[in-house]
Design a protein around this motif. Structure first.
Motif: not given
Ligand code: PLP
Length: 228
Positions: A37-38, A217, A222-225, A227
């Motif tokens: 997600t990054k 993380t 933090a991830r936006d959506y 895992s």
């Protein structure tokens, strides 16, 4: 210093402290940066701060990032659930797969590994907390699976991986990781790898013998959506 570089320094300090506390050699503990997600820019920053190994869960996203970063000597690890119709690009574009949990997937990865590339490094994902997780082979099935996978020509079976049920109870964290280590030690195969420990429990994982900690993380925020 960038935030990612600062985070890498902090995680490195946690790894050092955990290794020291359990008398382990730092050379046997790898930091796998989980970049799912990054953006590619975050991977570049981590690379600039010394990270070489990156873990991805989503194939399409990983392939796009790899193409954007093709000039860097990165080592890519696939750590997500694997559908059998996605094995070919995984066999072609990764150095490690941590999430093999059935023989059919391993057979396809071996058949589809391009000649000319070294064998694909494999960890078998084991479900060490049965009620919580859908992924991973059952402990009772592990010995037969490991024996079969160890025979496949274009794979190198390295060890085991687990994602235990998340808990803040350090004793419970350690019990789950100890279980994985004991399962590994019980196999009649020379396996050098335990892929276990994430941002919240890497300390317990190192105490129980982790050789890869998979950290998202704590390095990238933090991830936006969520895992997978
Ligand atoms: C997302 C993920 C990680 C990283 O988790 P964090 O808690 O963000 O460190 C590690 N392993 C797997 C298999 C993952 O899917």
């Amino acid at each position: 210093m960038s935030t990612i570089a600062e985070n890498i320094a902090k995680v490195g300090e946690r790894i050092r402290a955990a290794a020291h506390a359990s008398g382990r050699d730092l050379d046997h503990i790898g930091l796998l940066a989980v970049s799912k997600t990054k953006p590619a820019a975050a991977v570049r920053e981590a690379y600039a701060a010394g990270i070489r190994d990156f873990g991805e869960n989503y194939l399409q996203e990983a392939l796009e990032k790899q193409a954007e970063l093709s000039e860097l000597p990165l080592i890519w690890h696939f750590i997500g659930p694997i559908q059998s119709n996605k094995t070919k690009p995984i066999a072609e574009h990764f150095a490690w797969v941590h999430s093999v949990d059935r023989l059919k997937i391993a057979q396809r990865l071996s058949e589809q590994r391009p000649t000319g590339l070294p064998p694909l490094n494999i960890c078998l994902q084991v479900n060490v907390s049965a009620e919580a997780s859908k992924s991973g082979c059952a402990p009772a099935e592990l010995a037969a699976l490991a024996q079969a996978v160890s025979q496949l020509p274009n794979l190198r079976l390295r060890g085991l991986m687990a994602i235990p049920e998340p808990t803040d109870d350090v004793a419970a964290q350690r019990a789950a990781f100890a279980r994985l280590r004991e399962l590994r030690n019980g196999l009649p195969l020379p396996l050098d790898t335990l892929s276990m420990g994430m941002s919240h429990d890497l300390d317990a994982a190192i105490a129980e013998g982790a050789t890869w900690v998979r950290i998202g993380t704590a390095l990238f925020g933090a991830r936006d959506y969520p895992s997978a």
